[in-house]
Design a protein around this motif. Structure first.
Motif, PDB file in Angstrom:
ATOM      1  N   TRP A 153       0.830  -1.206   0.000  1.00 32.52           N
ATOM      2  CA  TRP A 153       0.000   0.000   0.000  1.00 32.52           C
ATOM      3  C   TRP A 153       0.863   1.253   0.000  1.00 32.52           C
ATOM      4  N   LEU A 154       1.928   1.240   0.773  1.00 31.51           N
ATOM      5  CA  LEU A 154       2.799   2.417   0.831  1.00 31.51           C
ATOM      6  C   LEU A 154       3.420   2.718  -0.526  1.00 31.51           C
ATOM      7  N   GLU A 155       3.822   1.683  -1.236  1.00 37.86           N
ATOM      8  CA  GLU A 155       4.502   1.893  -2.515  1.00 37.86           C
ATOM      9  C   GLU A 155       3.548   2.311  -3.624  1.00 37.86           C
ATOM     10  N   THR A 156       2.354   1.769  -3.626  1.00 36.46           N
ATOM     11  CA  THR A 156       1.454   1.976  -4.766  1.00 36.46           C
ATOM     12  C   THR A 156       0.394   3.053  -4.543  1.00 36.46           C
ATOM     13  N   THR A 157       0.075   3.351  -3.302  1.00 36.22           N
ATOM     14  CA  THR A 157      -1.112   4.166  -3.046  1.00 36.22           C
ATOM     15  C   THR A 157      -0.832   5.424  -2.229  1.00 36.22           C
ATOM     16  N   PHE A 158       0.153   5.392  -1.348  1.00 31.02           N
ATOM     17  CA  PHE A 158       0.350   6.500  -0.405  1.00 31.02           C
ATOM     18  C   PHE A 158       0.582   7.823  -1.124  1.00 31.02           C
ATOM     19  N   GLU A 159       1.484   7.843  -2.078  1.00 32.39           N
ATOM     20  CA  GLU A 159       1.812   9.103  -2.757  1.00 32.39           C
ATOM     21  C   GLU A 159       0.604   9.657  -3.508  1.00 32.39           C
ATOM     22  N   HIS A 160      -0.124   8.786  -4.199  1.00 31.63           N
ATOM     23  CA  HIS A 160      -1.315   9.236  -4.932  1.00 31.63           C
ATOM     24  C   HIS A 160      -2.367   9.777  -3.962  1.00 31.63           C
ATOM     25  N   PHE A 161      -2.495   9.101  -2.836  1.00 32.70           N
ATOM     26  CA  PHE A 161      -3.487   9.534  -1.848  1.00 32.70           C
ATOM     27  C   PHE A 161      -3.135  10.913  -1.287  1.00 32.70           C
ATOM     28  N   MET A 162      -1.894  11.106  -0.910  1.00 27.39           N
ATOM     29  CA  MET A 162      -1.496  12.399  -0.351  1.00 27.39           C
ATOM     30  C   MET A 162      -1.553  13.503  -1.411  1.00 27.39           C
ATOM     31  N   ASP A 163      -1.207  13.164  -2.648  1.00 33.01           N
ATOM     32  CA  ASP A 163      -1.332  14.156  -3.725  1.00 33.01           C
ATOM     33  C   ASP A 163      -2.776  14.622  -3.856  1.00 33.01           C
ATOM     34  N   GLY A 164      -3.707  13.677  -3.806  1.00 33.77           N
ATOM     35  CA  GLY A 164      -5.119  14.036  -3.923  1.00 33.77           C
ATOM     36  C   GLY A 164      -5.600  14.877  -2.761  1.00 33.77           C
ATOM     37  N   CYS A 165      -5.209  14.512  -1.541  1.00 36.01           N
ATOM     38  CA  CYS A 165      -5.633  15.283  -0.360  1.00 36.01           C
ATOM     39  C   CYS A 165      -5.076  16.701  -0.396  1.00 36.01           C
ATOM     40  N   ILE A 166      -3.816  16.836  -0.752  1.00 35.35           N
ATOM     41  CA  ILE A 166      -3.207  18.170  -0.816  1.00 35.35           C
ATOM     42  C   ILE A 166      -3.835  18.989  -1.931  1.00 35.35           C
ATOM     43  N   SER A 167      -4.183  18.331  -3.031  1.00 36.13           N
ATOM     44  CA  SER A 167      -4.857  19.044  -4.118  1.00 36.13           C
ATOM     45  C   SER A 167      -6.207  19.598  -3.662  1.00 36.13           C
ATOM     46  N   ILE A 168      -6.959  18.800  -2.908  1.00 38.13           N
ATOM     47  CA  ILE A 168      -8.241  19.273  -2.379  1.00 38.13           C
ATOM     48  C   ILE A 168      -8.018  20.448  -1.428  1.00 38.13           C
ATOM     49  N   CYS A 169      -6.977  20.356  -0.617  1.00 36.30           N
ATOM     50  CA  CYS A 169      -6.668  21.444   0.325  1.00 36.30           C
ATOM     51  C   CYS A 169      -6.331  22.739  -0.415  1.00 36.30           C
ATOM     52  N   MET A 170      -5.496  22.641  -1.418  1.00 37.91           N
ATOM     53  CA  MET A 170      -5.098  23.852  -2.158  1.00 37.91           C
ATOM     54  C   MET A 170      -6.284  24.447  -2.908  1.00 37.91           C
ATOM     55  N   ARG A 171      -7.139  23.593  -3.442  1.00 39.13           N
ATOM     56  CA  ARG A 171      -8.323  24.101  -4.142  1.00 39.13           C
ATOM     57  C   ARG A 171      -9.277  24.781  -3.169  1.00 39.13           C
ATOM     58  N   ALA A 172      -9.428  24.208  -1.970  1.00 40.02           N
ATOM     59  CA  ALA A 172     -10.300  24.823  -0.965  1.00 40.02           C
ATOM     60  C   ALA A 172      -9.770  26.185  -0.540  1.00 40.02           C
ATOM     61  N   MET A 173      -8.455  26.314  -0.428  1.00 42.55           N
ATOM     62  CA  MET A 173      -7.873  27.616  -0.081  1.00 42.55           C
ATOM     63  C   MET A 173      -8.175  28.651  -1.160  1.00 42.55           C
ATOM     64  N   GLU A 174      -8.181  28.209  -2.393  1.00 45.88           N
ATOM     65  CA  GLU A 174      -8.460  29.129  -3.502  1.00 45.88           C
ATOM     66  C   GLU A 174      -9.942  29.500  -3.569  1.00 45.88           C
ATOM     67  N   VAL A 175     -10.812  28.536  -3.336  1.00 49.57           N
ATOM     68  CA  VAL A 175     -12.249  28.775  -3.471  1.00 49.57           C
ATOM     69  C   VAL A 175     -12.815  29.516  -2.266  1.00 49.57           C
ATOM     70  N   PHE A 176     -12.455  29.056  -1.065  1.00 54.94           N
ATOM     71  CA  PHE A 176     -13.048  29.607   0.149  1.00 54.94           C
ATOM     72  C   PHE A 176     -12.214  30.705   0.789  1.00 54.94           C
TER      73      PHE A 176
END
Length: 818
Positions: A472-495
């Motif tokens: 899981w760490l090798e295949t999924t962790f980086e993609h998961f954190m990229d997605g979460c950070i992307s949502i965070c950055m978009r929320a900062m821009e929108v809200f």
């Protein structure tokens, strides 16, 4: 033995003769009349009659007293029952008798039980029949789980007959008799071990759906049966649960049958119909309108099931349901129920209704999000990656306000408010990280910094290609954190708010505190990337640095490390110390025992969580990288710079103490293993040397008073390195070659500490005259090195002292004008 056998045969003949007399005396019509007229019994009487009928049927089916498939009940009604289980009579070879009927279960009373239930279903009040059904259902369920497949099939077919009759009755509002009536189907489906039983059960469910499930009359059915369509209400829950349980069955045929039935219902619920004008109009069926969450749960069972192809298609069906929820042309189930009350004209009531609708809508979204969140931890790579992509896509598509033609948010935010995204982070996204520890031991060890030196341990061998990129760490962790950070950055821009930054920090902090060294190291790397690259410089405030610095500082400390006093007491706890302790009322003895216990616990924990030793070098690199970057160093300020530098200095001392304890109390070999604490300490001291010189090079720092925090840090770290050098040199000069194991790592440590001392002295020597003048207060510390047995160290220190004193005297002469 012959006498006992003859006696048993006599008893059997007597019982058979008695049975024949009773059979001849009582006509079969009278026996049948007892069952047929059971509807005339009073409520207490029918309950007792059904209970006893179930009891006799249970013993009849099992061949002995007790539940079907068990020998718990030892009640014996006749001697025939005993003889059927006698060791001599149970075998045809031993008795010389052909008795095949004794091995076949008798279902006569089971048939009569079904008939009695049928007779009383229409005549009894619903509440009374509910009590009767509880008894009947328990017996039929245990029979459906019988080891004999023929008996189990008959019980399932009995369920079908009774449910078909019962569901013809319209369900009263506020009651859920259908759900209670069909609940045994769920038990049988989840516990039965016969594939044939499960297949028959699914056929029964299919028949129920065809007869009672649709809200409209199918064109292929005759008009005579139209009155029963749409009567299935609360019964949808057990029906959908049975279909979902089929997805978790190991037999592919059972799973495929249930999946096809579930898919068919989903398509019917989202069908297109013609309105009055002839235009296409989407129509949500009763299943979506009233049992949406149950439908989601059934699909999620297939996602988690063992059949990967069905799991992937089920995820697509979940996406279809999210589209249904987001489509304003459909009425949301819970919102529709809440809005059925008369509307209040006051503005306050309107606001309350709007809030309730938003909460109800989130209640519908939550099972989908939570199910996808759990699926991200699936053991199958394709399933978890598709679940992750789907989860992030649903959040980005449906939980942010849509933009108009000008690029600005249009309409109300609804469930896309900032608080909702915070809930999603805490309840949906953060729990995903719990899956990181499931298979971490199967993957490669955590990475080490490129400039890290192993001089006491060896790196583990590389994994074969087939075992790489599977965890899981090798295949999924980086993609998961990229997605979460992307949502965070978009929320900062929108809200225009940074509240989700705290949620990212909370997720990363859970990584750092994990027992898994691999997850902690990856969390450190992502923390550095998040602060240094993802966040804009104007978004990194003093509060941000405070959070980051405390997170890094916690990573430096060693878990469960005994105090320096306890370690020192243990080292000196020889017989002389024990004798001295006895003279002091054994107080020292108690302290010694406590110290020994603490050391044992620490060593035991280290054997279990060795991977956490990878954290020390990585957190050192992150701290050094941030402090060495002028951009981030200026943004951080001197306060947090000193906080991290001092923290790293204290951490280095802890690593040295931990390495000493493990070397003295364990037999760890130098084979492939996680890095040694001593190796981490040397790496940390390398960076401490660099960071100390960086602080000295800061003009505003050296111009501050001598008792400032900056001067204290420089003094403390310089003194720590020089003291360690002299201590190790003195120890080795005393031990010589008498302690081979200790000598090996002590000598290796001294070699590298000596190199660090020489490099630090060279760094001081390369400073300009002004800086050397400001460091004249280091002269007493440097003078201690003149006692060293290392000639190179003495020469370099002596040269530095002369230069410092020369500059100091020159500065005083200029100051005095001479």
């Amino acid at each position: 033995d012959i006498y006992i056998f003859d006696e048993e045969m006599d008893k059997r003949e007597i019982d058979e003769a008695n049975a024949r007399v009773v059979y001849d005396a009582v006509s079969e019509s009278l026996v049948e009349a007892i069952y047929q007229r059971s509807s005339s019994l009073s409520s207490p009487s029918i309950r007792e009659f059904v209970y006893q009928l179930c009891r006799v049927s249970r013993m009849e089916i099992s061949g002995y007293g007790g539940h079907a498939g068990s020998q718990a009940n030892t009640v014996d009604l006749t001697q025939v029952h005993y003889r059927q289980h006698h060791t001599l009579l149970n075998s045809g070879e031993s008795s010389g008798l052909d008795q095949p009927h004794l091995n076949q279960p008798n279902i006569y009373n089971l048939q009569k039980l079904v008939e009695v239930t049928h007779y009383n279903m229409e005549t009894r009040p619903r509440l009374v029949f509910s009590d009767i059904w509880n008894t009947v259902a328990a017996h039929l369920t245990s029979t459906a789980l019988h080891s004999n497949a023929a008996v189990a099939l008959y019980a399932v077919d009995s369920f079908r007959q009774l449910s078909t009759q019962y569901l013809q009755r319209e369900e009263l509002g506020g009651f859920e008799f259908q759900r209670k009536f069909l609940k045994p189907f769920v038990t049988v489906m989840s516990r039965s071990g016969h594939v044939s039983v499960k297949e028959l059960l699914l056929k029964c469910i299919e028949r129920i759906i065809l007869m009672f499930g649709s809200g409209e009359t199918p064109e292929t059915e005759p008009a005579v049966g139209t009155r029963n369509y749409g009567t299935l209400r609360s019964g949808w829950r057990p029906v959908l649960t049975v279909l979902g349980l089929a997805g978790s069955d190991a037999d592919e045929g059972v799973a495929k049958t249930g999946f096809n039935m579930l898919t068919s219902q989903l398509r019917q619920c989202l069908s297109i119909e013609k309105d009055a004008t002839g235009a296409d109009k989407p129509r949500a069926g009763v299943l979506l309108a009233e049992r949406f969450v149950d439908l989601v749960d059934a699909l999620l069972m297939y996602v988690a099931g063992p059949h990967e192809d069905m799991s992937l298609v089920s995820i697509d069906h979940l996406v279809t349901l999210t589209t249904f929820l987001a489509d304003e042309s459909f009425a949301l189930p819970l919102v529709k129920k809440r809005s059925a009350h008369p509307s209040n004209t006051s503005s306050e009531s309107k606001n309350e209704n709007s809030t309730d609708g938003s909460e109800a809508e989130l209640e519908l979204w939550w099972p989908i999000l939570l199910g996808l969140s759990r699926s991200v931890g699936d053991r199958r790579k394709q399933v978890r990656l598709k679940s992750l992509v789907t989860l992030l896509g649903v959040i980005n598509q449906h939980f942010f306000p849509k933009k108009d033609s000008t690029g600005h948010p249009s309409g109300s935010l609804k469930h896309g408010e900032q608080q909702t995204l915070q809930l999603i982070f805490r309840g949906i996204l953060t729990p995903v990280l719990e899956h990181a520890d499931t298979d971490a031991h199967l993957g490669p060890p955590p990475p080490l910094p490129d400039d890290f030196e192993r001089f006491l341990t060896k790196p583990p061998p590389l994994l074969p290609k087939e075992k790489r990129n599977v965890t899981w760490l090798e295949t999924t962790f980086e993609h998961f954190m990229d997605g979460c950070i992307s949502i965070c950055m978009r929320a900062m821009e929108v809200f225009g708010e940074d509240s989700l930054v705290e949620e990212i920090f909370a997720m990363l902090n859970s990584c750092l505190l994990s027992d898994s060294g691999g997850l902690a190291v990856r969390g450190l790397r992502r923390l550095e990337q998040f602060v240094a690259k993802d966040l804009k410089s104007e978004d990194v405030t003093s509060d941000t640095w405070a959070t980051v610095c405390h997170m890094l500082r916690r990573c430096i400390s060693v878990r469960g490390l005994p105090s320096a006093e306890a370690a020192s007491l243990l080292e000196n706890g020889d017989s002389g110390a024990q004798d001295q302790a006895e003279e002091k009322n054994d107080s020292k003895s108690d302290e010694l025992l406590e110290a020994e216990e603490l050391v044992k616990e620490f060593i035991a924990d280290e054997q279990i969580m060795k991977d956490r030793r990878y954290i020390g070098s990585n957190v050192t690199q992150v701290i050094g990288s941030l402090l060495s970057n002028e951009k981030y160093s200026d943004s951080m300020g001197l306060r947090w710079r000193l906080f991290l530098t001092n923290g790293l200095g204290h951490g280095v001392k802890e690593w040295e103490r931990a390495g000493t304890l493990l070397a003295n109390h364990t037999n760890d070999s130098t084979d492939a293993s996680p890095p040694n604490y001593i190796e981490n300490a040397i790496y940390g001291r390398k960076w401490m040397r660099t960071l100390t010189v960086q602080v000295i090079a800061m003009d505003d720092v050296m111009s501050s008073p001598g008792d400032s925090p900056s001067h204290s840090m420089i003094k403390e770290q310089t003194q720590s390195l020089l003291s360690l050098f002299l201590e190790k040199e003195k120890f080795l000069s005393k031990t010589g070659g008498t302690e081979g194991k200790v000598l090996t790592w002590e000598a290796s440590q001294l070699t590298r500490v000596t190199k660090l001392v020489l490099e630090l002295v060279a760094k001081f020597d390369s400073l300009n005259e002004k800086k050397l003048t400001q460091l004249v207060w280091l002269t007493p510390m440097l003078s201690s090195c003149m006692d060293s047995s290392n000639e190179t160290v003495r020469q370099n220190v002596h040269r530095l002292q002369k230069k410092m004193m020369k500059n100091s005297h020159g500065g005083e002469q200029v100051k005095n004008g001479t």
